[in-house]
Design a protein around this motif. Structure first.
Motif, PDB file in Angstrom:
ATOM      1  N   HIS A  49       2.265   9.525 -11.565  1.00 46.47           N
ATOM      2  CA  HIS A  49       3.596   9.566 -10.959  1.00 46.47           C
ATOM      3  C   HIS A  49       4.674   9.141 -11.972  1.00 46.47           C
ATOM      4  O   HIS A  49       4.703   9.655 -13.089  1.00 46.47           O
ATOM      5  CB  HIS A  49       3.620   8.725  -9.696  1.00 46.47           C
ATOM      6  CG  HIS A  49       2.692   9.194  -8.605  1.00 46.47           C
ATOM      7  ND1 HIS A  49       1.911  10.328  -8.718  1.00 46.47           N
ATOM      8  CD2 HIS A  49       2.417   8.683  -7.372  1.00 46.47           C
ATOM      9  CE1 HIS A  49       1.208  10.485  -7.619  1.00 46.47           C
ATOM     10  NE2 HIS A  49       1.493   9.504  -6.774  1.00 46.47           N
ATOM     11  N   GLU A  50       5.533   8.206 -11.638  1.00 46.10           N
ATOM     12  CA  GLU A  50       6.632   7.824 -12.527  1.00 46.10           C
ATOM     13  C   GLU A  50       6.202   7.027 -13.754  1.00 46.10           C
ATOM     14  O   GLU A  50       6.998   6.828 -14.690  1.00 46.10           O
ATOM     15  CB  GLU A  50       7.683   7.006 -11.760  1.00 46.10           C
ATOM     16  CG  GLU A  50       8.513   7.793 -10.778  1.00 46.10           C
ATOM     17  CD  GLU A  50       7.916   7.827  -9.391  1.00 46.10           C
ATOM     18  OE1 GLU A  50       8.669   8.085  -8.439  1.00 46.10           O
ATOM     19  OE2 GLU A  50       6.699   7.602  -9.252  1.00 46.10           O
ATOM     20  N   SER A  51       4.967   6.557 -13.796  1.00 45.22           N
ATOM     21  CA  SER A  51       4.558   5.643 -14.871  1.00 45.22           C
ATOM     22  C   SER A  51       4.555   6.310 -16.243  1.00 45.22           C
ATOM     23  O   SER A  51       4.698   5.623 -17.264  1.00 45.22           O
ATOM     24  CB  SER A  51       3.172   5.056 -14.578  1.00 45.22           C
ATOM     25  OG  SER A  51       2.158   6.035 -14.637  1.00 45.22           O
ATOM     26  N   ASN A  52       4.394   7.625 -16.307  1.00 45.84           N
ATOM     27  CA  ASN A  52       4.440   8.298 -17.613  1.00 45.84           C
ATOM     28  C   ASN A  52       5.773   8.073 -18.301  1.00 45.84           C
ATOM     29  O   ASN A  52       5.842   7.912 -19.522  1.00 45.84           O
ATOM     30  CB  ASN A  52       4.188   9.798 -17.445  1.00 45.84           C
ATOM     31  CG  ASN A  52       2.717  10.134 -17.394  1.00 45.84           C
ATOM     32  OD1 ASN A  52       1.907   9.539 -18.088  1.00 45.84           O
ATOM     33  ND2 ASN A  52       2.352  11.090 -16.556  1.00 45.84           N
ATOM     34  N   LYS A  99       2.043  -0.400  -6.299  1.00 44.73           N
ATOM     35  CA  LYS A  99       3.079  -1.235  -5.683  1.00 44.73           C
ATOM     36  C   LYS A  99       4.240  -0.386  -5.167  1.00 44.73           C
ATOM     37  O   LYS A  99       4.852  -0.691  -4.151  1.00 44.73           O
ATOM     38  CB  LYS A  99       3.597  -2.256  -6.707  1.00 44.73           C
ATOM     39  CG  LYS A  99       2.593  -3.358  -7.040  1.00 44.73           C
ATOM     40  CD  LYS A  99       2.938  -4.052  -8.339  1.00 44.73           C
ATOM     41  CE  LYS A  99       4.112  -4.994  -8.214  1.00 44.73           C
ATOM     42  NZ  LYS A  99       3.753  -6.291  -7.615  1.00 44.73           N
ATOM     43  N   MET A 100       4.535   0.708  -5.872  1.00 46.18           N
ATOM     44  CA  MET A 100       5.630   1.592  -5.484  1.00 46.18           C
ATOM     45  C   MET A 100       5.278   2.398  -4.239  1.00 46.18           C
ATOM     46  O   MET A 100       6.123   2.630  -3.366  1.00 46.18           O
ATOM     47  CB  MET A 100       5.953   2.535  -6.655  1.00 46.18           C
ATOM     48  CG  MET A 100       7.268   3.280  -6.547  1.00 46.18           C
ATOM     49  SD  MET A 100       7.556   4.365  -7.994  1.00 46.18           S
ATOM     50  CE  MET A 100       7.492   3.200  -9.356  1.00 46.18           C
ATOM     51  N   ASP A 103       1.419   2.830   0.707  1.00 44.51           N
ATOM     52  CA  ASP A 103       0.891   3.628   1.813  1.00 44.51           C
ATOM     53  C   ASP A 103       0.043   4.792   1.311  1.00 44.51           C
ATOM     54  O   ASP A 103      -0.947   5.167   1.960  1.00 44.51           O
ATOM     55  CB  ASP A 103       2.029   4.158   2.691  1.00 44.51           C
ATOM     56  CG  ASP A 103       2.680   3.058   3.525  1.00 44.51           C
ATOM     57  OD1 ASP A 103       2.073   1.972   3.641  1.00 44.51           O
ATOM     58  OD2 ASP A 103       3.788   3.283   4.048  1.00 44.51           O
ATOM     59  N   GLU A 104       0.429   5.370   0.179  1.00 40.80           N
ATOM     60  CA  GLU A 104      -0.362   6.463  -0.390  1.00 40.80           C
ATOM     61  C   GLU A 104      -1.786   5.996  -0.671  1.00 40.80           C
ATOM     62  O   GLU A 104      -2.761   6.696  -0.334  1.00 40.80           O
ATOM     63  CB  GLU A 104       0.279   6.964  -1.682  1.00 40.80           C
ATOM     64  CG  GLU A 104      -0.546   8.018  -2.420  1.00 40.80           C
ATOM     65  CD  GLU A 104       0.086   8.398  -3.756  1.00 40.80           C
ATOM     66  OE1 GLU A 104       1.197   8.953  -3.728  1.00 40.80           O
ATOM     67  OE2 GLU A 104      -0.514   8.126  -4.810  1.00 40.80           O
ATOM     68  N   GLN A 105      -1.916   4.827  -1.270  1.00 44.89           N
ATOM     69  CA  GLN A 105      -3.250   4.332  -1.624  1.00 44.89           C
ATOM     70  C   GLN A 105      -4.057   3.994  -0.373  1.00 44.89           C
ATOM     71  O   GLN A 105      -5.259   4.272  -0.305  1.00 44.89           O
ATOM     72  CB  GLN A 105      -3.131   3.108  -2.541  1.00 44.89           C
ATOM     73  CG  GLN A 105      -2.066   3.167  -3.624  1.00 44.89           C
ATOM     74  CD  GLN A 105      -1.930   4.502  -4.312  1.00 44.89           C
ATOM     75  OE1 GLN A 105      -2.923   5.177  -4.614  1.00 44.89           O
ATOM     76  NE2 GLN A 105      -0.690   4.922  -4.566  1.00 44.89           N
ATOM     77  N   ASP A 142      -6.231  -6.812  -9.398  1.00 42.51           N
ATOM     78  CA  ASP A 142      -5.791  -7.654  -8.279  1.00 42.51           C
ATOM     79  C   ASP A 142      -4.820  -6.891  -7.379  1.00 42.51           C
ATOM     80  O   ASP A 142      -4.908  -6.969  -6.142  1.00 42.51           O
ATOM     81  CB  ASP A 142      -5.105  -8.920  -8.803  1.00 42.51           C
ATOM     82  CG  ASP A 142      -6.081  -9.906  -9.435  1.00 42.51           C
ATOM     83  OD1 ASP A 142      -7.298  -9.781  -9.195  1.00 42.51           O
ATOM     84  OD2 ASP A 142      -5.611 -10.804 -10.171  1.00 42.51           O
ATOM     85  N   VAL A 143      -3.874  -6.176  -7.988  1.00 43.45           N
ATOM     86  CA  VAL A 143      -2.897  -5.417  -7.207  1.00 43.45           C
ATOM     87  C   VAL A 143      -3.589  -4.357  -6.358  1.00 43.45           C
ATOM     88  O   VAL A 143      -3.298  -4.198  -5.166  1.00 43.45           O
ATOM     89  CB  VAL A 143      -1.831  -4.775  -8.119  1.00 43.45           C
ATOM     90  CG1 VAL A 143      -1.024  -3.709  -7.364  1.00 43.45           C
ATOM     91  CG2 VAL A 143      -0.898  -5.836  -8.675  1.00 43.45           C
TER      92      VAL A 143
END
Length: 299
Positions: A49-52, A99-100, A103-105, A142-143
Motif C-alpha cells: 500500500h502506501e509504505s512504498n 496500523k493504517m 480492519d483490512e487485516q 507486536d503490532v
C-alpha cells in the motif's frame, strides 16, 4: 591508510565467510502432501500500500493514492475472488499499513488467511544497523498481533532485502519460516554460519512475482511492462513444472499491481488451472512450512 581490497584480491577465507553467513541447508521437499495431493500451491500478497512511498521519505500524492488503491479496491477484490474459489492465502503486511488499515487485516484473518511480517514501513534491512532491524522486526510482530489477535510465524523481508542479521533475528524470535530467499524451488532449512537455524525457507523468485512485469515509476527508469497474457503463460509454466515434479508452486503478488481489471484474471486462471487438476493442495505459507517441517525429507 591500508588500501581496501578488491573482490578479486580477497583471500579464500573472506569470500567463504560471506557465502557461508546464510545458506540453504537440507531439502524439505516432502514425500507426500496432505490427503495424497500431488502438488502444493502457496499464493501470497505483499500488502505494501502506501509504505512504498513512505519508506523513502516520499510525499508524492499520486504514489500515495496508488497505495490507497491497494486497500480501497484491490484487497476487497482479491478477498472476493479467493472466497469464491475457497482458497486461502498469505498476506505480508508492514506494521505501518496494519496500523493504517486494521480492519483490512482483521477481515483477512476472519476469512482464514495468514498475516505475515513485512517490516515496519517497508524499510530496507541491508542499510539498517542490526539493532535497528531487530527493534523494527519485533515491534512489527507486536503490532500485527495486536491488530489481528494472532502472533505471526513468518517473515517476508521488504523488497526481499535480507541482511547479515536477518536470520539471527528470525531465529531469536522463534519464527517458523522465512519467505525472502531463492536457493531452491522447494522448501529448505536455512543454515546460519553453517549450522541449522530451525527456520524454514518458503522460497520466492522474481520470475514468480508480478511486480517485475508490471511495476512502474514515472520519475525513474523503472518502466517494465509485459502483456498480462504473457505473464499468465510464465506463471502457468511454473505451475505445470511444480505439478510435474510433485513440488511447491509459490506465487508473490501485490494488491495494488495484480488487482486491476485487466490483470486480476491471471490470479483466477491460475486458481482454476490448479483446481482442475483435482489433486492440488492450496495452503498458506505457514501451513506449507509446518507440513514440510514434519514431513520433509532429504533430497
Amino acid at each position: 591508510m591500508e588500501k581496501q581490497m578488491e573482490p578479486w584480491e580477497w583471500p579464500d577465507a573472506h569470500w567463504q565467510k560471506l557465502v557461508d553467513r546464510v545458506r540453504a541447508g537440507r531439502s524439505l521437499r516432502p514425500t507426500h502432501w496432505p490427503d495424497g495431493k500431488r502438488c502444493a500451491v502457496a499464493l501470497s500478497f505483499d500488502s505494501d500500500h502506501e509504505s512504498n512511498e513512505l519508506r523513502d521519505g516520499g510525499k508524492s500524492i499520486g504514489r500515495l493514492s496508488w497505495g490507497q488503491y491497494g486497500n480501497r479496491v484491490a484487497v476487497p477484490r482479491i478477498r472476493k475472488l479467493l472466497h469464491r474459489h475457497g482458497v486461502r492465502a498469505s498476506f505480508y503486511v508492514p506494521a505501518v499499513i496494519a496500523k493504517m488499515y486494521p480492519d483490512e487485516q482483521r477481515q483477512l484473518v476472519a476469512d482464514g488467511h495468514e498475516i505475515g511480517i513485512h517490516g515496519w514501513i517497508h524499510e530496507l534491512n541491508s542499510v539498517l544497523p542490526a539493532a535497528n532491524e531487530r527493534d523494527l522486526m519485533m515491534r512489527a510482530a507486536d503490532v500485527l498481533e495486536q491488530v489481528t489477535g494472532i502472533r505471526p510465524v513468518g517473515l517476508r523481508t521488504p523488497s526481499w532485502d535480507f541482511s547479515d542479521a536477518t536470520l539471527a533475528i528470525e531465529k531469536e524470535m522463534g519464527l517458523l519460516y522465512d519467505s525472502s530467499l531463492m536457493a531452491d524451488e522447494d522448501c529448505y532449512e536455512l543454515l546460519l554460519e553453517g549450522r541449522p537455524s530451525g527456520v524454514i525457507e518458503v522460497p520466492v523468485e522474481w520470475i514468480r512475482d508480478d511486480a517485475v512485469y508490471f511495476m512502474m515509476n514515472r520519475f525513474q527508469s523503472l518502466r517494465p511492462y509485459t502483456a498480462p497474457a504473457d505473464v499468465m503463460n510464465i506463471f502457468a509454466r511454473e505451475f505445470d513444472g511444480a505439478y510435474e515434479d510433485g513440488g511447491l508452486f509459490q506465487l508473490t503478488m501485490h494488491p495494488h499491481i495484480i488487482a486491476y481489471r485487466s490483470r486480476i484474471w491471471i490470479l483466477e486462471e491460475i486458481i482454476r488451472m490448479a483446481q482442475a487438476k483435482g489433486d492440488v493442495w492450496f495452503a498458506t505459507h505457514a501451513e506449507v512450512a509446518q507440513w514440510v517441517k514434519s514431513h520433509g525429507a532429504e533430497a
